[in-house]
Design a protein around this motif. Structure first.
Motif, PDB file in Angstrom:
ATOM      1  N   TYR A 186       0.835  -1.197   0.000  1.00 23.37           N
ATOM      2  CA  TYR A 186       0.000   0.000   0.000  1.00 23.37           C
ATOM      3  C   TYR A 186       0.867   1.243   0.000  1.00 23.37           C
ATOM      4  O   TYR A 186       1.942   1.259   0.582  1.00 23.37           O
ATOM      5  N   LYS A 187       0.363   2.276  -0.668  1.00 22.57           N
ATOM      6  CA  LYS A 187       0.925   3.606  -0.525  1.00 22.57           C
ATOM      7  C   LYS A 187       0.124   4.254   0.595  1.00 22.57           C
ATOM      8  O   LYS A 187      -1.084   4.023   0.692  1.00 22.57           O
ATOM      9  N   LYS A 188       0.754   5.026   1.472  1.00 25.34           N
ATOM     10  CA  LYS A 188       0.118   5.481   2.693  1.00 25.34           C
ATOM     11  C   LYS A 188      -1.188   6.230   2.475  1.00 25.34           C
ATOM     12  O   LYS A 188      -2.035   6.259   3.350  1.00 25.34           O
ATOM     13  N   ASN A 189      -1.415   6.777   1.298  1.00 23.00           N
ATOM     14  CA  ASN A 189      -2.673   7.484   1.057  1.00 23.00           C
ATOM     15  C   ASN A 189      -3.855   6.519   1.014  1.00 23.00           C
ATOM     16  O   ASN A 189      -4.986   6.936   0.841  1.00 23.00           O
ATOM     17  N   ILE A 203      12.864   4.148 -11.387  1.00 23.14           N
ATOM     18  CA  ILE A 203      11.924   4.839 -10.491  1.00 23.14           C
ATOM     19  C   ILE A 203      11.724   6.286 -10.910  1.00 23.14           C
ATOM     20  O   ILE A 203      12.640   6.929 -11.421  1.00 23.14           O
ATOM     21  N   LYS A 204      10.520   6.770 -10.736  1.00 24.10           N
ATOM     22  CA  LYS A 204      10.158   8.150 -11.089  1.00 24.10           C
ATOM     23  C   LYS A 204       9.842   8.929  -9.809  1.00 24.10           C
ATOM     24  O   LYS A 204       9.450   8.360  -8.806  1.00 24.10           O
ATOM     25  N   SER A 205       9.978  10.250  -9.875  1.00 23.65           N
ATOM     26  CA  SER A 205       9.722  11.080  -8.694  1.00 23.65           C
ATOM     27  C   SER A 205       8.269  10.998  -8.244  1.00 23.65           C
ATOM     28  O   SER A 205       7.958  11.205  -7.078  1.00 23.65           O
ATOM     29  N   SER A 206       7.369  10.629  -9.149  1.00 22.17           N
ATOM     30  CA  SER A 206       5.948  10.511  -8.781  1.00 22.17           C
ATOM     31  C   SER A 206       5.698   9.359  -7.801  1.00 22.17           C
ATOM     32  O   SER A 206       4.638   9.282  -7.187  1.00 22.17           O
ATOM     33  N   THR A 232       7.369   8.985  -5.067  1.00 17.57           N
ATOM     34  CA  THR A 232       7.660   9.491  -3.728  1.00 17.57           C
ATOM     35  C   THR A 232       6.435   9.362  -2.827  1.00 17.57           C
ATOM     36  O   THR A 232       5.321   9.688  -3.229  1.00 17.57           O
ATOM     37  N   GLY A 233       6.664   8.848  -1.635  1.00 18.02           N
ATOM     38  CA  GLY A 233       5.589   8.693  -0.654  1.00 18.02           C
ATOM     39  C   GLY A 233       5.946   7.660   0.388  1.00 18.02           C
ATOM     40  O   GLY A 233       7.059   7.152   0.424  1.00 18.02           O
ATOM     41  N   GLU A 234       4.978   7.354   1.244  1.00 19.04           N
ATOM     42  CA  GLU A 234       5.187   6.375   2.299  1.00 19.04           C
ATOM     43  C   GLU A 234       4.481   5.078   1.932  1.00 19.04           C
ATOM     44  O   GLU A 234       3.320   5.085   1.537  1.00 19.04           O
ATOM     45  N   TYR A 235       5.205   3.961   2.102  1.00 14.27           N
ATOM     46  CA  TYR A 235       4.692   2.638   1.734  1.00 14.27           C
ATOM     47  C   TYR A 235       4.713   1.719   2.943  1.00 14.27           C
ATOM     48  O   TYR A 235       5.579   1.839   3.813  1.00 14.27           O
ATOM     49  N   ASN A 243      11.685   8.677  -0.933  1.00  8.72           N
ATOM     50  CA  ASN A 243      11.824  10.041  -1.419  1.00  8.72           C
ATOM     51  C   ASN A 243      12.757  10.020  -2.627  1.00  8.72           C
ATOM     52  O   ASN A 243      13.947   9.773  -2.497  1.00  8.72           O
ATOM     53  N   VAL A 244      12.189  10.240  -3.810  1.00  6.59           N
ATOM     54  CA  VAL A 244      12.946  10.161  -5.055  1.00  6.59           C
ATOM     55  C   VAL A 244      13.379  11.568  -5.471  1.00  6.59           C
ATOM     56  O   VAL A 244      12.531  12.445  -5.658  1.00  6.59           O
TER      57      VAL A 244
END
Length: 135
Positions: A80-83, A104-107, A109-112, A131-132
């Motif tokens: 899961y992505k944290k959202n 990997i792409k900057s998009s 970026t997030g919490e998993y 964090n990319v």
């Protein structure tokens, strides 16, 4: 230990193994047959790690790994992505204990975090920040 019984208080999976008893009196000693005790438990100590560690640069390959201690072993991993959006994308992610980002792409970026299931119980990891950095 001595006595006719052994009581396990708060039994744990680490108590799994082979057990036997011995009885002794003035006539001699006798040993029971060996029994195998397999203590089942749901996933615990579920965690996520990232490889390689350190700074993540756009275009590199990154792998998140989910691990968990369970008996029987974990047979289902969900990422899961944290959202809260269920995430694998068939473009660059796979299900299972490894979530692989190729180029990997900057998009991303997030919490998993991951959830594990072994047929008994669900385990959930703490989230890890990915964090990319744009190159």
């Amino acid at each position: 230990m001595t006595g006719p019984e052994h009581v396990f208080n708060q039994i744990q999976s680490s108590d799994s193994g082979e057990y036997y008893c011995e009885a002794q009196n003035e006539m001699g000693t006798d040993r029971s047959r060996t029994i195998n005790m397999d203590v089942k438990c749901g996933p615990k100590s579920t965690s996520v790690s990232v490889s390689p560690s350190g700074e993540i640069v756009e275009g590199s390959s990154v792998t998140l790994t989910c691990s968990s201690d369970a008996n029987p072993p974990v047979d289902k991993y969900t990422w899961y992505k944290k959202n809260g959006v269920y995430y694998p994308s068939t473009t660059y992610m796979t299900t299972g204990p490894h979530l692989v980002f190729n180029q990997i792409k900057s998009s991303v970026t997030g919490e998993y975090y991951c959830e594990t299931w072994n047929g008994m119980k669900t385990g959930r990891s703490e989230s890890i920040n990915v964090n990319v950095r744009c190159e």
